[in-house]
Scaffold this active site. Structure first.
Site: not given
Ligand code: PEP
Length: 251
Positions: A8, A94
């Site tokens: 990420n 997230h």
């Protein structure tokens, strides 16, 4: 099940840095395990990343995306456009989306349903805060996040989960193997209560300060099927060292 390493990038890198990164990754990633690598670039440079990855086994996804194909959703990413661009995945929920952008579980349920329907694989992130852990609320929080976001999930469509304790993200503080296995087992059981076949095939990734030196001890836990890696994924050498250490720990 394969063992996956997902990077990420968050809001890091520009087009030039991304091109250098992807070329280095393509040159250095072991061919046999390339299909177990995923990268999540910022949406503004995803087009370029997608072009460079064409023809390779490495997948990419979005860091965030909405649950409708198009419409009056200013600032959001369309799962249809991402799919057209070659994305396979999108993160949803997230902790930075939950905390900084105040995304509630109910919105995530809407997103998850639409993303599955349109054909991307959602990677649903769940995780407790430090306060939750101190007050012994880890189980309650992660199961609630999972169940609420999966309210309209389709058991026939792929779904991945990432367990990311908020206190371990970007802090250098890594959850212990015992804490990680315990949380993953809770999530696996919660999935099984919903659908046992889904529970068996769903990859559950761990995220939170994964580095080359802690990868091995976390990779051989029974219910850990991969890592979601923030900071350490920004450097190709570190990212691939995590994958190599994880693979050798799993034999
Ligand atoms: C993340 O952003 O999902 C993450 C786990 O970050 P880090 O590896 O830097 O803790």
């Amino acid at each position: 099940m394969n063992f996956y390493c997902a990077g990420n990038w968050k809001m890091n890198m520009n087009a030039e840095a991304a091109a250098t990164y992807v070329c280095q990754l393509l040159a250095q990633a072991p061919k046999a395990e390339a299909q177990q690598l995923l990268i999540f670039p910022p949406a503004l440079i995803a087009w370029q990343v997608a072009e460079l990855l064409k023809g390779s086994a490495i997948s990419w996804g979005a860091q965030n995306c909405f649950g409708a194909e198009q419409g009056a959703f200013t600032g959001e990413n369309s799962p249809r456009v991402l799919l057209d661009m070659g994305a396979r995945f999108t993160l949803i929920g997230h902790s930075e989306r939950r905390q900084i952008f105040a995304e509630p579980d109910t919105l995530l349920a809407q997103k998850l349903e639409g993303i599955q329907r349109i054909g991307l694989t959602p990677i649903l992130c769940v995780g407790e805060t430090l306060d939750d852990r101190r007050w012994n609320r880890t189980r309650e929080v992660i199961v609630r996040q999972l169940r609420t976001a999966m309210k309209n999930a389709d058991p026939k469509k792929p779904l991945w989960i990432a367990y990311e304790p908020v206190w371990a993200i970007g802090t250098g503080e890594v959850a212990s193997p015992l804490q990680v296995e315990e949380a993953h087992e809770i999530l696996r059981k919660a999935l099984a209560e919903w659908n046992s076949a889904v529970a068996e095939r769903t990859p559950i990734l761990y995220g939170g300060s994964v580095k080359p030196d802690n990868a091995a001890s976390l990779a051989n836990l029974r219910n850990v099927n991969g890592f979601l890696i923030g900071g350490a994924s920004l450097n190709v050498t570190e990212f691939l060292a995590i994958q190599a250490n994880a693979q050798s720990a799993r034999g």
